[in-house]
Write a protein that holds these residues in place. Sequence first.
Motif, PDB file in Angstrom:
ATOM      1  N   PRO A 107      -4.119   0.226 -64.550  1.00 41.19           N
ATOM      2  CA  PRO A 107      -4.788  -0.553 -63.498  1.00 41.19           C
ATOM      3  C   PRO A 107      -5.776   0.277 -62.671  1.00 41.19           C
ATOM      4  O   PRO A 107      -6.582  -0.291 -61.931  1.00 41.19           O
ATOM      5  CB  PRO A 107      -3.627  -1.051 -62.631  1.00 41.19           C
ATOM      6  CG  PRO A 107      -2.517  -0.082 -62.885  1.00 41.19           C
ATOM      7  CD  PRO A 107      -2.669   0.348 -64.307  1.00 41.19           C
ATOM      8  N   GLY A 118      -8.200   1.888 -70.944  1.00 43.44           N
ATOM      9  CA  GLY A 118      -9.148   1.337 -69.967  1.00 43.44           C
ATOM     10  C   GLY A 118     -10.370   2.207 -69.805  1.00 43.44           C
ATOM     11  O   GLY A 118     -11.163   2.018 -68.876  1.00 43.44           O
ATOM     12  N   HIS A 129      -8.302  -8.420 -64.039  1.00 42.62           N
ATOM     13  CA  HIS A 129      -7.631  -7.412 -64.867  1.00 42.62           C
ATOM     14  C   HIS A 129      -6.243  -7.902 -65.244  1.00 42.62           C
ATOM     15  O   HIS A 129      -5.451  -8.290 -64.378  1.00 42.62           O
ATOM     16  CB  HIS A 129      -7.502  -6.078 -64.125  1.00 42.62           C
ATOM     17  CG  HIS A 129      -6.734  -5.043 -64.893  1.00 42.62           C
ATOM     18  ND1 HIS A 129      -5.566  -4.478 -64.425  1.00 42.62           N
ATOM     19  CD2 HIS A 129      -6.952  -4.497 -66.122  1.00 42.62           C
ATOM     20  CE1 HIS A 129      -5.116  -3.608 -65.314  1.00 42.62           C
ATOM     21  NE2 HIS A 129      -5.942  -3.605 -66.346  1.00 42.62           N
ATOM     22  N   SER A 185     -10.587  -7.825 -68.245  1.00 38.80           N
ATOM     23  CA  SER A 185     -10.155  -6.630 -68.979  1.00 38.80           C
ATOM     24  C   SER A 185      -8.648  -6.676 -69.194  1.00 38.80           C
ATOM     25  O   SER A 185      -7.901  -7.200 -68.366  1.00 38.80           O
ATOM     26  CB  SER A 185     -10.540  -5.353 -68.228  1.00 38.80           C
ATOM     27  OG  SER A 185      -9.834  -5.257 -67.000  1.00 38.80           O
ATOM     28  N   THR A 222      -5.880  -3.860 -69.972  1.00 34.49           N
ATOM     29  CA  THR A 222      -5.631  -2.429 -70.123  1.00 34.49           C
ATOM     30  C   THR A 222      -4.216  -2.084 -69.676  1.00 34.49           C
ATOM     31  O   THR A 222      -3.558  -2.859 -68.989  1.00 34.49           O
ATOM     32  CB  THR A 222      -6.609  -1.573 -69.292  1.00 34.49           C
ATOM     33  OG1 THR A 222      -6.135  -1.469 -67.934  1.00 34.49           O
ATOM     34  CG2 THR A 222      -8.013  -2.157 -69.290  1.00 34.49           C
ATOM     35  N   ALA A 273     -10.532  -1.569 -65.620  1.00 37.36           N
ATOM     36  CA  ALA A 273      -9.745  -2.432 -64.733  1.00 37.36           C
ATOM     37  C   ALA A 273     -10.488  -2.689 -63.424  1.00 37.36           C
ATOM     38  O   ALA A 273     -10.527  -3.813 -62.919  1.00 37.36           O
ATOM     39  CB  ALA A 273      -8.384  -1.794 -64.462  1.00 37.36           C
ATOM     40  N   GLN A 279      -2.860  -6.565 -66.777  1.00 38.96           N
ATOM     41  CA  GLN A 279      -2.184  -5.296 -67.038  1.00 38.96           C
ATOM     42  C   GLN A 279      -1.213  -5.435 -68.207  1.00 38.96           C
ATOM     43  O   GLN A 279      -0.461  -6.401 -68.300  1.00 38.96           O
ATOM     44  CB  GLN A 279      -1.432  -4.830 -65.789  1.00 38.96           C
ATOM     45  CG  GLN A 279      -0.898  -3.409 -65.902  1.00 38.96           C
ATOM     46  CD  GLN A 279      -0.385  -2.882 -64.563  1.00 38.96           C
ATOM     47  OE1 GLN A 279      -0.741  -3.422 -63.508  1.00 38.96           O
ATOM     48  NE2 GLN A 279       0.433  -1.843 -64.605  1.00 38.96           N
TER      49      GLN A 279
END
Length: 328
Positions: free
Chosen positions: A133, A107, A144, A128, A130, A138, A146
């Motif tokens: 977090p 990230g 986001h 995103s 990643t 993120a 995860q």
Amino acid sequence: MSGCDSTSSFDYISAANEVLNTEIDALQQLSQYINDDFCQACDLILHNKGKVVVMGMGKSGHIGNKLAATLASTGTSAFFVHPGEAAHGDLGMIEAGDIVIAISNSGESHEILSLFPVLKRLNIRIISMTGNPQSNMAKLADVHLQITVPKEACPLGLAPTSSTTATLVMGDALAVALLQARGFTAEDFALSHPGGALGRKLLMKLEDIMHTGDALPKVSPDALIKHALMEISQKGLGVTAIVDDNDAVIGIFTDGDLRRMLDKQIDIHTTKISEVMTCNPTVASPSLLAVEGVNIMQDKSITSLLLSEDDKLVGIVHMHDLLKAGVM
């Protein structure tokens, strides 16, 4: 060591199984991240009027390339842009109204983060993906996803292994969820894969592969059997159609009919083909999908299918033509 014929004393099988178990565990952990954020990402893409642009560096870039390809082939307009190239001109490929999917396990990919200010200025929404977090990617993204994994399958913890697998699967989950939400069908898929086996099965029509014109075997009902046999031999399809003066199909004669006829000791020099032909043969439209033609031929246990349009014989398809075209 068991299961390997090798001169090495190293236990390859145990090492491989450990990788499998580690990555399976990572995927089982991934289900907890299929949550409201995932739904928000799906809604954002589904209702977006622009394109989806996928970015990633290194191994994440390879996964991003695959994700873009999967999205594009399942109904979502998408392509991959390398972040390094984006910073040197390719950013012009991205327009207001597009969505960017930015992938980085840490990230903190500098190449991607350096593009965020420009993307924000263009009012481009960012999703995103990643494993952290709390990372900048993120926090700065609109949504986001995860993809944290317990550990990499690499024993050094260095080579992206479990993390790239998790990213790939999260991307597949995103693409397939969108496919289902769009009501995307096999026919839609075939339109973007016309050169593949599925495209051939779902797009090819009988008229695309049928024999026509001088290659079309046909004789009149008054023709002698010997003339019909010459037609079968010259056209090489093992069959001839029998048509009237308007080219309407009234019968068919095959090499199988010939074998049965010879058993009855019928004189081929004096007998008309109309006396031994099969009347009212199976006839189909040339606009029929090739795969439907296959179904008809299998149901009727025939190897050739006559094609007619406006009550006129226009073509013939042999089972070998379908095999050669990759429809079967």
